[in-house]
Design an enzyme around this catalytic site. Structure first.
Site, mmCIF file in Angstrom:
data_model
loop_
_atom_site.group_PDB
_atom_site.id
_atom_site.type_symbol
_atom_site.label_atom_id
_atom_site.label_comp_id
_atom_site.label_asym_id
_atom_site.label_seq_id
_atom_site.Cartn_x
_atom_site.Cartn_y
_atom_site.Cartn_z
ATOM 1 N N GLY A 130 -18.248 -9.804 -3.555
ATOM 2 C CA GLY A 130 -16.736 -9.369 -3.556
ATOM 3 C C GLY A 130 -15.982 -9.896 -2.468
ATOM 4 O O GLY A 130 -16.020 -11.101 -2.008
ATOM 5 N N GLY A 132 -15.547 -9.102 0.583
ATOM 6 C CA GLY A 132 -16.142 -9.418 1.862
ATOM 7 C C GLY A 132 -16.909 -10.703 2.060
ATOM 8 O O GLY A 132 -17.022 -11.404 2.762
ATOM 9 N N SER A 256 -6.359 0.335 1.318
ATOM 10 C CA SER A 256 -5.580 0.441 0.032
ATOM 11 C C SER A 256 -4.262 1.191 -0.122
ATOM 12 O O SER A 256 -4.142 1.908 0.540
ATOM 13 C CB SER A 256 -6.788 1.151 -0.856
ATOM 14 N N TYR A 286 -11.311 9.140 -2.135
ATOM 15 C CA TYR A 286 -11.020 7.825 -1.932
ATOM 16 C C TYR A 286 -9.902 7.450 -1.282
ATOM 17 O O TYR A 286 -9.744 6.904 -0.318
ATOM 18 C CB TYR A 286 -11.268 7.052 -3.455
#
Length: 419
Positions: A130, A132, A256, A286
């Protein structure tokens, strides 16, 4: 306060003007028509500076007429133009003066074009796939020594092999280290191992790993795993690695836009960042964890400002195709529907790479970025009392499980006589 600077189009020189350099790293401008010389850009009116040293691989000599000539060792190409001019940047009147050079369509490759990271050291969490992975690959491609910190060592070794295959970088520049973010003890062991590998300094600490959509599950530390993986373990790792962070080191918390939808009901009453099982919501857990990322970055930016350590947070992109969603079928379905409108992994890694490396962000700390530019955080993230309380609860959660080693100074300041 943030000072917005105009786009790069304004930086184009008017006809007849030429950009030149001095030995000590200053830029001046010459008008070929009237021979006028000045220190400021003829269009923007701003002064520029360049590095005092030549870029990697370049050397300077003089020709028979005594004129400076620059040679690129690898290609053998020569030029009369000082290669340092490619890295010229405006002299800032304010720390937060920087122009928007990139946007949502930019890629990590574009941001690092022409950048030499040789001799730099970076640690990235959650980078065997992904965003990273793309971040690690982009930094390694430009000479950075990258330490990939993950739980799955087999997958990490495969990721390193892929990076070497795709970039032809030396395997000496890439190392794997074990890190299980569901265990604070593993975090401490990882920090000790990092100090052994990067004994001198760490230029970039990129806290990228995260999970999403998981049902309520306690880790061995008796903490909801979403909160521990996304927030608490990353905060603890940053505190443990502080001795390696020097002036100009950059710490990046990958957060995020979901932090804007956080709900802190009962958090302060219960003095616990984890929701109780009875009212647990995977989405709220989250969202809250991402708010805690932004808050931790802001608190540490203030704590480490006098040391010159830069700490910022960011949003990498909406609905990006990563392993983050693999545990929730609904998210996978939503992504399938919107995939044509989402970012690629190279685009999603762009903001992380920008915040970790951009020259114009030298001295910039405590900001939140989206699409490679400064963006105002949520109201909750800007509330200093809330930030201090969240940081205090986080410290106490670590203390209860790991003791006071390495965090005593913060306990003294943020917890005091609090239970």
């Amino acid at each position: 306060m943030h000072h917005v600077i105009d786009s790069d189009s304004e930086d184009e020189l008017p006809s007849g003007w030429e950009e030149k350099s001095t030995e000590d790293g200053n830029v001046y401008y010459v008008n070929s028509c009237n021979k006028k010389i000045q220190w400021t850009h003829p269009r923007t009116g701003r002064k520029k500076v360049i590095p005092k040293d030549l870029p990697f691989g370049w050397s300077k000599m003089t020709d028979e007429g005594g004129k400076a000539v620059y040679e690129h060792k690898e290609s053998g190409n020569t030029t009369f133009v000082d290669p340092r001019l490619a890295f010229a940047k405006e002299e800032k009147m304010h720390i937060n003066d920087f122009r928007q050079r990139f946007d949502s369509s930019s890629t990590a490759y574009q941001i690092l074009h022409g950048v030499d990271l040789s001799g730099k050291y970076a640690l990235i969490t959650g980078c065997n796939a992904g965003i990273g992975y793309e971040t690690a690959k982009s930094l390694a491609r430009h000479g950075c020594n990258v330490l990939l910190a993950n739980r799955n060592m087999e997958a990490t070794k495969k990721a390193i092999e892929e990076i070497i295959k795709e970039t032809n970088v030396s395997e000496d520049n890439l190392k794997a280290i074990h890190l299980d973010l569901m265990s604070l003890n593993s975090v401490k062991k990882c920090a000790l191992a990092v100090k052994a590998v990067f004994s001198d300094h760490l230029d970039m600490l990129i806290l990228n790993a995260g999970i999403f959509g998981h049902a309520y599950e306690e880790t061995g530390d008796k903490i909801d795993k979403t909160i521990q993986v996304n927030h608490l373990s990353h905060m603890y790792l940053a505190l443990l690695l502080e001795p390696l962070l020097k002036k100009k080191s950059r710490v990046v918390f990958v957060s995020s836009e979901s932090h804007r939808m956080a709900n802190l009901k009962n958090v302060f009453v219960n003095q616990n960042l984890s929701s109780q099982k009875e009212w647990f919501s995977a989405m709220i857990a989250y969202n809250n964890s991402k708010l805690y990322n932004v808050i931790t970055a802001k608190v540490l930016s203030e704590e480490w400002k006098d040391k010159g350590i830069l700490v910022n947070s960011l949003h990498p992109g909406n609905m990006v195709s990563t392993n983050l969603s693999k545990s929730w079928w609904l998210y996978n379905l939503l992504f399938f529907l919107v995939r044509p409108f989402t970012k690629s992994l190279q685009q999603a890694a762009a903001t992380t790479v920008y915040v970790a490396t951009a020259a114009e962000l030298e001295g910039v700390t405590g900001l939140y970025f989206n699409n490679c530019f400064y963006c105002e955080e949520s109201t909750l993230a800007r509330d200093k009392e809330i930030a201090n309380e969240v940081f205090s609860i986080s410290l106490k959660m670590v203390r209860q499980r790991m003791g006071v080693d390495d965090i005593q100074q913060y306990l003294d300041k943020y917890c005091c006589s609090k239970s």
